[in-house]
Design a protein around this motif. Structure first.
Motif, PDB file in Angstrom:
ATOM      1  N   MET A 132      -7.945 -90.253 -88.817  1.00 12.73           N
ATOM      2  CA  MET A 132      -8.127 -89.520 -87.569  1.00 12.73           C
ATOM      3  C   MET A 132      -9.616 -89.403 -87.243  1.00 12.73           C
ATOM      4  N   PRO A 133      -9.982 -89.489 -85.960  1.00 12.18           N
ATOM      5  CA  PRO A 133     -11.400 -89.370 -85.612  1.00 12.18           C
ATOM      6  C   PRO A 133     -11.906 -87.969 -85.898  1.00 12.18           C
ATOM      7  N   PRO A 134     -13.174 -87.827 -86.304  1.00  4.42           N
ATOM      8  CA  PRO A 134     -13.737 -86.501 -86.510  1.00  4.42           C
ATOM      9  C   PRO A 134     -13.915 -85.806 -85.162  1.00  4.42           C
ATOM     10  N   PRO A 135     -14.054 -84.480 -85.163  1.00  2.00           N
ATOM     11  CA  PRO A 135     -14.270 -83.786 -83.889  1.00  2.00           C
ATOM     12  C   PRO A 135     -15.616 -84.166 -83.298  1.00  2.00           C
ATOM     13  N   VAL A 136     -15.694 -84.123 -81.981  1.00  2.00           N
ATOM     14  CA  VAL A 136     -16.951 -84.378 -81.283  1.00  2.00           C
ATOM     15  C   VAL A 136     -17.832 -83.143 -81.430  1.00  2.00           C
ATOM     16  N   LEU A 137     -19.017 -83.304 -82.015  1.00  2.00           N
ATOM     17  CA  LEU A 137     -19.920 -82.178 -82.230  1.00  2.00           C
ATOM     18  C   LEU A 137     -20.806 -81.962 -81.013  1.00  2.00           C
ATOM     19  N   HIS A 138     -20.990 -80.691 -80.646  1.00  2.00           N
ATOM     20  CA  HIS A 138     -21.847 -80.338 -79.526  1.00  2.00           C
ATOM     21  C   HIS A 138     -22.861 -79.300 -79.976  1.00  2.00           C
TER      22      HIS A 138
END
Length: 334
Positions: free
Chosen positions: A1-7
Protein backbone atom coordinates in the motif's frame (compact mmCIF):
# COMPACT_ATOMS: atom_id res chain seq x y z
CA UNK A 1 0.00 0.00 0.00
CA UNK A 2 1.27 3.52 -0.73
CA UNK A 3 2.44 5.52 2.30
CA UNK A 4 0.36 8.55 3.31
CA UNK A 5 1.10 11.83 1.59
CA UNK A 6 3.02 13.99 4.10
CA UNK A 7 2.25 17.69 4.38
CA UNK A 8 3.95 20.44 6.39
CA UNK A 9 2.38 21.28 9.72
CA UNK A 10 0.31 24.48 9.54
CA UNK A 11 0.34 24.95 5.76
CA UNK A 12 -2.67 26.86 4.40
CA UNK A 13 -4.43 25.01 1.59
CA UNK A 14 -7.37 25.41 -0.77
CA UNK A 15 -10.30 23.01 -0.87
CA UNK A 16 -13.40 22.38 -2.99
CA UNK A 17 -16.60 24.07 -1.93
CA UNK A 18 -18.28 20.78 -1.00
CA UNK A 19 -17.33 17.25 0.01
CA UNK A 20 -20.80 15.83 -0.57
CA UNK A 21 -19.37 13.50 -3.21
CA UNK A 22 -17.60 11.64 -0.35
CA UNK A 23 -20.89 10.58 1.28
CA UNK A 24 -21.41 6.83 1.36
CA UNK A 25 -25.17 7.11 2.06
CA UNK A 26 -27.79 9.78 1.41
CA UNK A 27 -28.52 12.18 4.24
CA UNK A 28 -31.96 11.95 5.90
CA UNK A 29 -34.61 13.78 3.90
CA UNK A 30 -37.56 15.81 5.16
CA UNK A 31 -39.78 12.73 5.42
CA UNK A 32 -37.27 11.00 7.68
CA UNK A 33 -37.03 14.03 9.94
CA UNK A 34 -40.81 14.29 10.14
CA UNK A 35 -41.02 10.60 11.05
CA UNK A 36 -38.52 11.07 13.88
CA UNK A 37 -40.46 14.06 15.17
CA UNK A 38 -43.74 12.13 14.99
CA UNK A 39 -42.34 9.06 16.76
CA UNK A 40 -40.24 10.98 19.28
CA UNK A 41 -37.58 8.34 18.71
CA UNK A 42 -34.33 10.23 19.32
CA UNK A 43 -34.31 9.97 23.13
CA UNK A 44 -34.29 6.94 25.45
CA UNK A 45 -37.63 5.80 26.82
CA UNK A 46 -38.28 7.37 30.24
CA UNK A 47 -38.36 3.94 31.85
CA UNK A 48 -34.72 3.32 30.93
CA UNK A 49 -33.29 6.51 32.41
CA UNK A 50 -32.58 4.74 35.69
CA UNK A 51 -29.62 3.22 33.82
CA UNK A 52 -27.83 6.57 34.11
CA UNK A 53 -26.94 5.81 37.73
CA UNK A 54 -25.24 2.58 36.58
CA UNK A 55 -22.99 4.20 33.98
CA UNK A 56 -19.39 3.53 35.05
CA UNK A 57 -17.54 6.72 35.97
CA UNK A 58 -14.27 6.38 37.91
CA UNK A 59 -12.00 9.40 37.41
CA UNK A 60 -8.44 8.64 38.33
CA UNK A 61 -4.98 10.17 37.99
CA UNK A 62 -3.46 10.32 34.53
CA UNK A 63 -0.75 7.68 34.13
CA UNK A 64 2.82 8.70 33.29
CA UNK A 65 3.88 6.50 30.36
CA UNK A 66 7.51 5.48 30.14
CA UNK A 67 9.44 5.57 26.83
CA UNK A 68 7.87 3.06 24.49
CA UNK A 69 4.48 3.18 26.19
CA UNK A 70 1.20 4.77 25.12
CA UNK A 71 -1.45 5.80 27.65
CA UNK A 72 -5.12 6.27 26.77
CA UNK A 73 -7.61 7.92 29.14
CA UNK A 74 -11.32 8.20 28.36
CA UNK A 75 -12.64 11.63 29.30
CA UNK A 76 -16.13 10.76 28.01
CA UNK A 77 -17.99 10.60 24.68
CA UNK A 78 -15.29 10.83 21.94
CA UNK A 79 -12.81 12.76 24.10
CA UNK A 80 -9.57 10.92 24.93
CA UNK A 81 -6.30 12.01 26.47
CA UNK A 82 -3.58 10.20 24.51
CA UNK A 83 0.01 10.28 25.71
CA UNK A 84 2.45 8.82 23.21
CA UNK A 85 5.97 9.63 22.12
CA UNK A 86 6.24 12.24 24.85
CA UNK A 87 3.24 14.18 23.48
CA UNK A 88 -0.20 14.80 25.00
CA UNK A 89 -2.98 14.71 22.40
CA UNK A 90 -6.70 15.36 22.89
CA UNK A 91 -9.31 13.84 20.58
CA UNK A 92 -12.57 15.71 19.89
CA UNK A 93 -12.36 17.51 23.26
CA UNK A 94 -15.75 18.28 24.81
CA UNK A 95 -15.54 19.40 28.43
CA UNK A 96 -18.77 21.42 28.31
CA UNK A 97 -21.80 20.41 30.35
CA UNK A 98 -24.15 21.03 27.44
CA UNK A 99 -23.97 20.97 23.66
CA UNK A 100 -26.47 22.47 21.24
CA UNK A 101 -29.77 20.61 21.00
CA UNK A 102 -28.91 17.91 23.54
CA UNK A 103 -29.73 17.40 27.24
CA UNK A 104 -26.85 17.99 29.68
CA UNK A 105 -24.17 15.34 29.95
CA UNK A 106 -25.03 12.51 32.33
CA UNK A 107 -21.46 11.78 33.44
CA UNK A 108 -18.89 14.50 34.23
CA UNK A 109 -15.64 14.80 32.29
CA UNK A 110 -13.39 11.98 33.39
CA UNK A 111 -10.40 14.29 33.70
CA UNK A 112 -10.63 17.71 35.31
CA UNK A 113 -9.45 20.38 32.91
CA UNK A 114 -6.96 21.73 35.42
CA UNK A 115 -5.44 18.25 35.80
CA UNK A 116 -4.47 18.01 32.14
CA UNK A 117 -0.76 18.27 31.32
CA UNK A 118 0.19 20.85 28.65
CA UNK A 119 -1.63 19.84 25.48
CA UNK A 120 0.68 19.43 22.49
CA UNK A 121 -1.98 18.73 19.85
CA UNK A 122 -5.71 18.27 19.27
CA UNK A 123 -7.31 16.12 16.58
CA UNK A 124 -10.86 16.80 15.38
CA UNK A 125 -12.87 14.20 13.47
CA UNK A 126 -15.62 16.47 12.11
CA UNK A 127 -17.59 19.58 12.94
CA UNK A 128 -20.73 18.28 14.67
CA UNK A 129 -21.29 19.98 18.02
CA UNK A 130 -20.63 16.88 20.11
CA UNK A 131 -17.17 16.57 18.52
CA UNK A 132 -16.15 20.16 17.85
CA UNK A 133 -16.94 22.15 20.99
CA UNK A 134 -16.04 25.82 20.72
CA UNK A 135 -16.22 26.55 24.50
CA UNK A 136 -13.70 23.77 25.18
CA UNK A 137 -11.33 24.90 22.44
CA UNK A 138 -11.43 28.44 23.85
CA UNK A 139 -9.77 27.07 26.98
CA UNK A 140 -6.66 26.10 24.99
CA UNK A 141 -3.70 28.37 24.19
CA UNK A 142 -4.09 29.71 20.67
CA UNK A 143 -0.71 28.22 19.69
CA UNK A 144 -1.96 24.70 20.35
CA UNK A 145 -1.52 22.56 17.24
CA UNK A 146 -4.86 21.59 15.74
CA UNK A 147 -5.17 18.75 13.23
CA UNK A 148 -8.53 19.03 11.47
CA UNK A 149 -10.37 17.74 8.38
CA UNK A 150 -10.07 19.53 5.07
CA UNK A 151 -12.22 22.63 4.97
CA UNK A 152 -12.29 23.22 8.74
CA UNK A 153 -9.13 25.32 9.04
CA UNK A 154 -10.86 28.62 8.42
CA UNK A 155 -13.26 28.01 11.32
CA UNK A 156 -10.29 27.41 13.63
CA UNK A 157 -8.22 30.36 12.43
CA UNK A 158 -11.16 32.73 12.84
CA UNK A 159 -11.06 31.78 16.53
CA UNK A 160 -7.44 32.76 16.84
CA UNK A 161 -5.63 29.43 16.42
CA UNK A 162 -2.37 29.95 14.56
CA UNK A 163 -1.08 26.39 14.11
CA UNK A 164 -3.81 24.61 12.18
CA UNK A 165 -3.15 21.67 9.86
CA UNK A 166 -5.93 20.59 7.48
CA UNK A 167 -5.69 17.18 5.86
CA UNK A 168 -7.58 15.16 3.29
CA UNK A 169 -8.11 11.41 3.59
CA UNK A 170 -4.84 9.42 3.45
CA UNK A 171 -2.76 12.50 4.16
CA UNK A 172 -0.52 12.94 7.20
CA UNK A 173 1.68 15.40 9.07
CA UNK A 174 4.31 14.77 11.73
CA UNK A 175 5.45 16.35 14.97
CA UNK A 176 8.75 15.66 16.72
CA UNK A 177 8.19 13.58 19.82
CA UNK A 178 9.92 13.72 23.15
CA UNK A 179 11.89 10.48 22.71
CA UNK A 180 13.80 11.22 19.51
CA UNK A 181 11.11 9.93 17.16
CA UNK A 182 8.14 11.57 15.43
CA UNK A 183 4.41 11.19 15.91
CA UNK A 184 2.54 10.87 12.63
CA UNK A 185 -1.05 12.14 12.41
CA UNK A 186 -2.80 10.44 9.49
CA UNK A 187 -6.36 11.37 8.50
CA UNK A 188 -8.43 8.39 7.34
CA UNK A 189 -11.98 8.02 5.95
CA UNK A 190 -15.22 7.51 7.86
CA UNK A 191 -18.83 6.82 6.92
CA UNK A 192 -20.34 10.05 8.19
CA UNK A 193 -21.03 13.69 7.16
CA UNK A 194 -20.59 17.24 8.41
CA UNK A 195 -22.76 20.24 9.19
CA UNK A 196 -22.65 22.99 11.79
CA UNK A 197 -25.26 25.39 10.45
CA UNK A 198 -28.13 25.22 7.97
CA UNK A 199 -25.84 26.49 5.22
CA UNK A 200 -22.63 24.44 5.48
CA UNK A 201 -23.67 20.83 4.92
CA UNK A 202 -20.60 18.81 3.85
CA UNK A 203 -18.51 21.96 3.36
CA UNK A 204 -15.78 20.33 5.47
CA UNK A 205 -14.63 16.71 5.53
CA UNK A 206 -15.09 14.02 8.20
CA UNK A 207 -12.90 11.10 9.21
CA UNK A 208 -10.75 9.39 11.83
CA UNK A 209 -7.10 9.60 12.86
CA UNK A 210 -4.29 7.07 13.05
CA UNK A 211 -1.48 8.20 15.37
CA UNK A 212 1.86 6.44 15.08
CA UNK A 213 5.32 6.90 16.58
CA UNK A 214 7.75 6.60 13.66
CA UNK A 215 11.35 7.25 12.71
CA UNK A 216 14.76 6.95 14.32
CA UNK A 217 15.74 7.25 17.95
CA UNK A 218 15.84 4.67 20.74
CA UNK A 219 14.88 1.14 19.76
CA UNK A 220 11.33 1.35 21.02
CA UNK A 221 8.32 -0.62 19.78
CA UNK A 222 6.14 1.17 17.22
CA UNK A 223 2.71 1.77 18.66
CA UNK A 224 -0.31 2.81 16.67
CA UNK A 225 -3.67 4.12 17.88
CA UNK A 226 -6.74 4.48 15.67
CA UNK A 227 -9.37 7.04 16.71
CA UNK A 228 -12.44 6.45 14.56
CA UNK A 229 -14.33 9.63 15.44
CA UNK A 230 -17.96 9.17 14.38
CA UNK A 231 -18.81 6.63 11.70
CA UNK A 232 -21.15 4.01 10.37
CA UNK A 233 -19.97 0.56 9.36
CA UNK A 234 -18.66 0.00 5.86
CA UNK A 235 -15.80 -0.71 3.52
CA UNK A 236 -13.45 1.96 4.83
CA UNK A 237 -12.48 -0.10 7.87
CA UNK A 238 -10.87 -2.83 5.79
CA UNK A 239 -9.07 -0.21 3.72
CA UNK A 240 -7.73 1.45 6.87
CA UNK A 241 -6.48 -1.93 8.05
CA UNK A 242 -4.64 -2.49 4.76
CA UNK A 243 -3.07 0.96 4.65
CA UNK A 244 -2.29 1.22 8.35
CA UNK A 245 -1.22 -2.27 9.42
CA UNK A 246 -0.33 -3.02 13.00
CA UNK A 247 -2.97 -0.95 14.83
CA UNK A 248 -2.63 -1.70 18.53
CA UNK A 249 -5.71 0.05 19.94
CA UNK A 250 -8.89 1.05 18.11
CA UNK A 251 -11.05 3.69 19.80
CA UNK A 252 -14.45 2.90 18.29
CA UNK A 253 -17.95 4.38 18.73
CA UNK A 254 -20.63 2.03 20.06
CA UNK A 255 -23.54 4.37 20.91
CA UNK A 256 -26.14 6.66 19.31
CA UNK A 257 -27.44 3.95 16.98
CA UNK A 258 -31.24 3.94 17.50
CA UNK A 259 -33.52 4.30 15.58
CA UNK A 260 -31.56 1.98 13.34
CA UNK A 261 -33.52 2.80 10.20
CA UNK A 262 -32.16 6.35 10.39
CA UNK A 263 -28.75 6.11 12.08
CA UNK A 264 -27.29 2.92 10.62
CA UNK A 265 -25.39 4.71 7.78
CA UNK A 266 -23.56 7.06 10.18
CA UNK A 267 -23.29 5.34 13.60
CA UNK A 268 -22.00 1.82 14.24
CA UNK A 269 -23.92 -0.46 16.52
CA UNK A 270 -21.90 -2.30 19.20
CA UNK A 271 -21.83 -5.44 17.05
CA UNK A 272 -20.66 -3.47 14.01
CA UNK A 273 -17.94 -1.82 16.09
CA UNK A 274 -16.57 -5.25 17.04
CA UNK A 275 -16.52 -6.18 13.35
CA UNK A 276 -14.80 -2.89 12.57
CA UNK A 277 -12.10 -3.70 15.11
CA UNK A 278 -11.50 -6.97 13.26
CA UNK A 279 -11.50 -5.19 9.89
CA UNK A 280 -8.82 -2.68 10.90
CA UNK A 281 -6.73 -5.47 12.40
CA UNK A 282 -6.56 -3.98 15.90
CA UNK A 283 -5.72 -6.21 18.85
CA UNK A 284 -7.46 -4.02 21.44
CA UNK A 285 -10.80 -2.21 21.20
CA UNK A 286 -11.78 0.68 23.50
CA UNK A 287 -15.50 1.58 23.19
CA UNK A 288 -16.58 5.23 23.23
CA UNK A 289 -19.43 7.53 22.14
CA UNK A 290 -21.88 6.38 24.80
CA UNK A 291 -22.61 7.13 28.44
CA UNK A 292 -21.99 10.88 28.23
CA UNK A 293 -24.68 12.57 26.11
CA UNK A 294 -28.03 10.87 25.46
CA UNK A 295 -28.11 11.43 21.71
CA UNK A 296 -30.46 8.67 20.57
CA UNK A 297 -33.12 6.19 21.62
CA UNK A 298 -31.23 3.16 23.00
CA UNK A 299 -31.17 2.71 26.82
CA UNK A 300 -28.07 4.33 28.32
CA UNK A 301 -26.43 1.06 29.45
CA UNK A 302 -27.31 -0.95 26.35
CA UNK A 303 -24.22 -0.05 24.26
CA UNK A 304 -21.87 -1.34 26.97
CA UNK A 305 -23.87 -4.52 27.53
CA UNK A 306 -24.10 -5.28 23.81
CA UNK A 307 -20.45 -4.60 23.03
CA UNK A 308 -19.39 -6.97 25.81
CA UNK A 309 -21.69 -9.67 24.45
CA UNK A 310 -20.52 -9.12 20.85
CA UNK A 311 -16.87 -9.26 21.90
CA UNK A 312 -17.42 -12.56 23.69
CA UNK A 313 -19.43 -13.96 20.75
CA UNK A 314 -16.52 -13.09 18.44
CA UNK A 315 -14.19 -15.19 20.59
CA UNK A 316 -11.91 -12.27 21.39
CA UNK A 317 -9.88 -12.29 24.64
CA UNK A 318 -11.72 -10.43 27.39
CA UNK A 319 -8.55 -8.57 28.38
CA UNK A 320 -8.42 -6.97 24.92
CA UNK A 321 -11.75 -5.18 25.36
CA UNK A 322 -10.88 -1.98 27.20
CA UNK A 323 -14.43 -1.07 28.25
CA UNK A 324 -13.20 1.70 30.50
CA UNK A 325 -15.28 3.69 32.96
CA UNK A 326 -15.28 7.41 32.21
CA UNK A 327 -12.01 8.74 33.62
CA UNK A 328 -10.13 5.44 33.57
CA UNK A 329 -6.85 4.73 31.76
CA UNK A 330 -4.87 1.91 30.23
CA UNK A 331 -1.22 1.84 29.23
CA UNK A 332 -0.14 0.01 26.10
CA UNK A 333 3.23 -1.68 26.38
CA UNK A 334 3.33 -1.91 30.17
Amino acid sequence: MPPPVLHPVGAKRFWPRSFAHRLTAPLPDVRALLRVAREGSLRPAPGTLGDVARLPCEPGPLPEPRPGETAVTWAGHASWVLRLGGLTVLTDPVWSRRILGTPPRVTPPGVAWDDLPPVDAVVISHNHYDHLDAPTLRRLPRRTRLFVPAGLGRWCRRRGFTRVTELDWWEAAELPSGDGRRVRFEFVPAHHWSRRTLWDTCRSLWGGWVLTCVGSGPRLPQQRVYFAGDTGYGHWFSEIGRRCPGIDVALLPVGAYEPRWMLKPVHTSPEEAVRACRDVGARVMAPMHYGTFLLSAEPPMQPLERVRAAWAAAGRPRADLWDLPVGASRVLGR
